[in-house]
Design a protein around this motif. Structure first.
Motif, PDB file in Angstrom:
ATOM      1  N   TYR A  24      12.053   0.353 -12.136  1.00 45.14           N
ATOM      2  CA  TYR A  24      10.590   0.352 -12.184  1.00 45.14           C
ATOM      3  C   TYR A  24      10.036  -1.070 -12.262  1.00 45.14           C
ATOM      4  O   TYR A  24       9.036  -1.391 -11.604  1.00 45.14           O
ATOM      5  CB  TYR A  24      10.092   1.180 -13.372  1.00 45.14           C
ATOM      6  N   GLU A  25      10.665  -1.924 -13.072  1.00 49.52           N
ATOM      7  CA  GLU A  25      10.180  -3.305 -13.197  1.00 49.52           C
ATOM      8  C   GLU A  25      10.312  -4.052 -11.872  1.00 49.52           C
ATOM      9  O   GLU A  25       9.449  -4.843 -11.493  1.00 49.52           O
ATOM     10  CB  GLU A  25      10.951  -4.037 -14.298  1.00 49.52           C
ATOM     11  N   GLN A  26      11.395  -3.790 -11.138  1.00 53.19           N
ATOM     12  CA  GLN A  26      11.566  -4.414  -9.825  1.00 53.19           C
ATOM     13  C   GLN A  26      10.503  -3.927  -8.835  1.00 53.19           C
ATOM     14  O   GLN A  26       9.959  -4.704  -8.046  1.00 53.19           O
ATOM     15  CB  GLN A  26      12.971  -4.122  -9.288  1.00 53.19           C
ATOM     16  N   MET A  27      10.219  -2.630  -8.903  1.00 54.83           N
ATOM     17  CA  MET A  27       9.206  -2.058  -8.005  1.00 54.83           C
ATOM     18  C   MET A  27       7.814  -2.624  -8.304  1.00 54.83           C
ATOM     19  O   MET A  27       7.026  -2.893  -7.392  1.00 54.83           O
ATOM     20  CB  MET A  27       9.181  -0.533  -8.155  1.00 54.83           C
ATOM     21  N   LYS A  28       7.508  -2.813  -9.584  1.00 60.57           N
ATOM     22  CA  LYS A  28       6.183  -3.320  -9.964  1.00 60.57           C
ATOM     23  C   LYS A  28       5.914  -4.684  -9.341  1.00 60.57           C
ATOM     24  O   LYS A  28       4.778  -4.979  -8.941  1.00 60.57           O
ATOM     25  CB  LYS A  28       6.084  -3.429 -11.490  1.00 60.57           C
ATOM     26  N   HIS A  29       6.930  -5.505  -9.267  1.00 59.12           N
ATOM     27  CA  HIS A  29       6.735  -6.874  -8.805  1.00 59.12           C
ATOM     28  C   HIS A  29       7.098  -7.069  -7.327  1.00 59.12           C
ATOM     29  O   HIS A  29       7.134  -8.185  -6.827  1.00 59.12           O
ATOM     30  CB  HIS A  29       7.554  -7.836  -9.678  1.00 59.12           C
ATOM     31  N   SER A  30       7.382  -5.951  -6.645  1.00 60.73           N
ATOM     32  CA  SER A  30       7.699  -6.055  -5.222  1.00 60.73           C
ATOM     33  C   SER A  30       6.436  -6.148  -4.367  1.00 60.73           C
ATOM     34  O   SER A  30       6.486  -6.539  -3.208  1.00 60.73           O
ATOM     35  CB  SER A  30       8.537  -4.854  -4.776  1.00 60.73           C
ATOM     36  N   GLY A  31       5.302  -5.760  -4.950  1.00 64.52           N
ATOM     37  CA  GLY A  31       4.031  -5.846  -4.219  1.00 64.52           C
ATOM     38  C   GLY A  31       2.887  -5.528  -5.143  1.00 64.52           C
ATOM     39  O   GLY A  31       2.890  -4.491  -5.805  1.00 64.52           O
ATOM     40  N   VAL A  32       1.896  -6.393  -5.226  1.00 66.48           N
ATOM     41  CA  VAL A  32       0.838  -6.233  -6.216  1.00 66.48           C
ATOM     42  C   VAL A  32      -0.100  -5.066  -5.900  1.00 66.48           C
ATOM     43  O   VAL A  32      -0.775  -4.560  -6.797  1.00 66.48           O
ATOM     44  CB  VAL A  32       0.010  -7.534  -6.326  1.00 66.48           C
ATOM     45  N   LYS A  33      -0.139  -4.633  -4.656  1.00 63.78           N
ATOM     46  CA  LYS A  33      -1.064  -3.562  -4.280  1.00 63.78           C
ATOM     47  C   LYS A  33      -0.776  -2.266  -5.021  1.00 63.78           C
ATOM     48  O   LYS A  33      -1.684  -1.475  -5.282  1.00 63.78           O
ATOM     49  CB  LYS A  33      -1.009  -3.321  -2.765  1.00 63.78           C
ATOM     50  N   HIS A  34       0.490  -2.017  -5.336  1.00 70.44           N
ATOM     51  CA  HIS A  34       0.857  -0.753  -5.963  1.00 70.44           C
ATOM     52  C   HIS A  34       1.279  -0.924  -7.421  1.00 70.44           C
ATOM     53  O   HIS A  34       1.842  -0.010  -8.013  1.00 70.44           O
ATOM     54  CB  HIS A  34       2.000  -0.104  -5.176  1.00 70.44           C
ATOM     55  N   TYR A  35       1.007  -2.075  -7.992  1.00 66.12           N
ATOM     56  CA  TYR A  35       1.456  -2.361  -9.350  1.00 66.12           C
ATOM     57  C   TYR A  35       0.928  -1.326 -10.354  1.00 66.12           C
ATOM     58  O   TYR A  35       1.677  -0.788 -11.169  1.00 66.12           O
ATOM     59  CB  TYR A  35       1.006  -3.768  -9.758  1.00 66.12           C
ATOM     60  N   LEU A  36      -0.356  -1.050 -10.297  1.00 65.56           N
ATOM     61  CA  LEU A  36      -0.967  -0.159 -11.284  1.00 65.56           C
ATOM     62  C   LEU A  36      -0.396   1.257 -11.203  1.00 65.56           C
ATOM     63  O   LEU A  36      -0.077   1.870 -12.225  1.00 65.56           O
ATOM     64  CB  LEU A  36      -2.482  -0.128 -11.095  1.00 65.56           C
ATOM     65  N   LEU A  37      -0.264   1.778 -10.000  1.00 66.99           N
ATOM     66  CA  LEU A  37       0.239   3.147  -9.848  1.00 66.99           C
ATOM     67  C   LEU A  37       1.711   3.256 -10.247  1.00 66.99           C
ATOM     68  O   LEU A  37       2.141   4.281 -10.782  1.00 66.99           O
ATOM     69  CB  LEU A  37       0.039   3.621  -8.407  1.00 66.99           C
ATOM     70  N   ILE A  38       2.489   2.218  -9.980  1.00 63.69           N
ATOM     71  CA  ILE A  38       3.898   2.225 -10.400  1.00 63.69           C
ATOM     72  C   ILE A  38       3.989   2.172 -11.926  1.00 63.69           C
ATOM     73  O   ILE A  38       4.835   2.842 -12.529  1.00 63.69           O
ATOM     74  CB  ILE A  38       4.667   1.059  -9.755  1.00 63.69           C
ATOM     75  N   CYS A  39       3.103   1.402 -12.567  1.00 62.37           N
ATOM     76  CA  CYS A  39       3.052   1.379 -14.032  1.00 62.37           C
ATOM     77  C   CYS A  39       2.734   2.768 -14.586  1.00 62.37           C
ATOM     78  O   CYS A  39       3.327   3.207 -15.574  1.00 62.37           O
ATOM     79  CB  CYS A  39       1.997   0.385 -14.510  1.00 62.37           C
ATOM     80  N   LEU A  40       1.799   3.448 -13.926  1.00 62.84           N
ATOM     81  CA  LEU A  40       1.427   4.797 -14.369  1.00 62.84           C
ATOM     82  C   LEU A  40       2.598   5.757 -14.223  1.00 62.84           C
ATOM     83  O   LEU A  40       2.898   6.554 -15.124  1.00 62.84           O
ATOM     84  CB  LEU A  40       0.225   5.289 -13.554  1.00 62.84           C
ATOM     85  N   GLU A  41       3.297   5.660 -13.089  1.00 65.63           N
ATOM     86  CA  GLU A  41       4.468   6.514 -12.869  1.00 65.63           C
ATOM     87  C   GLU A  41       5.569   6.206 -13.884  1.00 65.63           C
ATOM     88  O   GLU A  41       6.239   7.121 -14.379  1.00 65.63           O
ATOM     89  CB  GLU A  41       4.987   6.319 -11.445  1.00 65.63           C
ATOM     90  N   HIS A  42       5.755   4.930 -14.195  1.00 67.33           N
ATOM     91  CA  HIS A  42       6.749   4.531 -15.199  1.00 67.33           C
ATOM     92  C   HIS A  42       6.408   5.151 -16.559  1.00 67.33           C
ATOM     93  O   HIS A  42       7.280   5.663 -17.274  1.00 67.33           O
ATOM     94  CB  HIS A  42       6.788   3.006 -15.294  1.00 67.33           C
TER      95      HIS A  42
END
Length: 310
Positions: A8-26
């Motif tokens: 999840y941490e790697q996904m969050k920083h792979s692209g800022v456009k989806h950072y918030l939604l990945i945080c929510l999913e995490h």
């Protein structure tokens, strides 16, 4: 869990456009594994995250993040409340930690009503806390706004929640019926229509209205074998028969139904099935057949004799 967190941490920083939604999913993933406090920590980080010029989409997602953070505050509030038995919980001074959770949760849960949408879980959480602290005026206002604000999408649940709240707090029958009247327009087959007919039957002047509500329910296959609805329909028709115009009243309600109601309720298959599985229902329907469909040559009785196509 450690591997999931790394991914999840790697996904969050792979692209800022989806950072918030990945945080929510995490946070969802952590919550599902019982790590509520950890989930709140991650979602709180997302809540304060900003990148460049905020777009409309980013603002909307941030509001969603804030709402879910408040929902996690509510979950933590519930846990603390359940664990703090024997304490005067309603008095903020007796359990400041619990009250702080309530205040943190209520800030954004209250703001939800400014954003049109379907927010059932959030609204119910907020109302539960308000009820717990005795703020019934605010709780009712929240539910009223949620149900009647025209900027929100049509939501039958909102009216059901308002009715259930008013019922818990012994509201007048007139207020209860007003809420259920709107719910009937939205969902004629709703289970609360049984409550509606029960309230209508308290006075004779509402018998015709109760007849229409019951027939509307039986327009839907989900009520086809419900003994309570058929019994109540039989009772209403018995009461209407004390008036001289009862046949005209029933005929008017059935005018648009006579072409398809027999196929829904009074076929040979229904008679056989009811005789084998629901003999009491068969007897009630046998009495109502000629009243509801007098122009159609069929009988729905213990002998299961039918004439005509139905």
């Amino acid at each position: 869990m450690e591997d999931y967190n790394i991914i999840y941490e790697q996904m969050k920083h792979s692209g800022v456009k989806h950072y918030l939604l990945i945080c929510l999913e995490h946070s969802f993933h952590l919550m599902l594994h019982g790590q509520v406090e950890n989930a709140k920590r991650h979602i709180s980080i997302a809540e304060s995250w900003r990148h460049g010029k905020e777009s409309a989409c980013q603002i909307q997602t941030t509001k969603l993040i804030q709402a879910y953070r408040s929902l996690l505050d509510y979950v933590i509030w519930c846990e603390k409340k359940n664990n703090a038995s024997g304490i005067n919980l309603i008095n903020p001074g007796s359990n400041q930690d619990l009250h702080n959770c309530f205040r943190q949760a209520s800030v954004n849960l209250k703001e939800i009503l400014k954003c049109p949408g379907v927010w059932d879980s959030f609204i119910l959480s907020y109302v539960e806390m308000l009820e717990f602290y005795g703020d019934h005026e605010e709780a009712e206002k929240v539910l009223q706004d949620y149900a009647y604000d025209n900027t929100f999408p049509s939501n039958p649940n909102a009216h059901a929640y308002l009715y259930q709240y008013l019922q818990r707090h012994n509201a007048s029958k007139r207020r209860l019926m007003n809420v259920l009247k709107i719910l009937h327009m939205l969902v004629p087959s709703h289970q609360l229509m049984l409550d509606y007919t029960f309230l209508l039957l308290d006075t004779e002047k509402h018998m015709k209205k109760a007849l229409g509500i019951l027939l509307d329910m039986l327009d839907y296959a989900c009520w086809r074998t419900n003994m309570v609805v058929w019994d109540r329909l039989s009772y209403v028709i018995d009461q209407l028969q004390t008036g001289e115009d009862w046949k005209e009243v029933v005929a008017a309600k059935m005018a648009a139904r006579k072409g398809w109601w027999p196929a829904l309720h009074f076929t040979r298959f229904h008679a056989t099935e009811d005789a084998e599985q629901r003999p009491e229902l068969m007897q009630v329907k046998a009495l109502l057949t000629k009243i509801l469909c007098p122009d159609i040559q069929l009988t729905y009785s213990a002998g299961q004799t039918f004439n005509g196509d139905c």
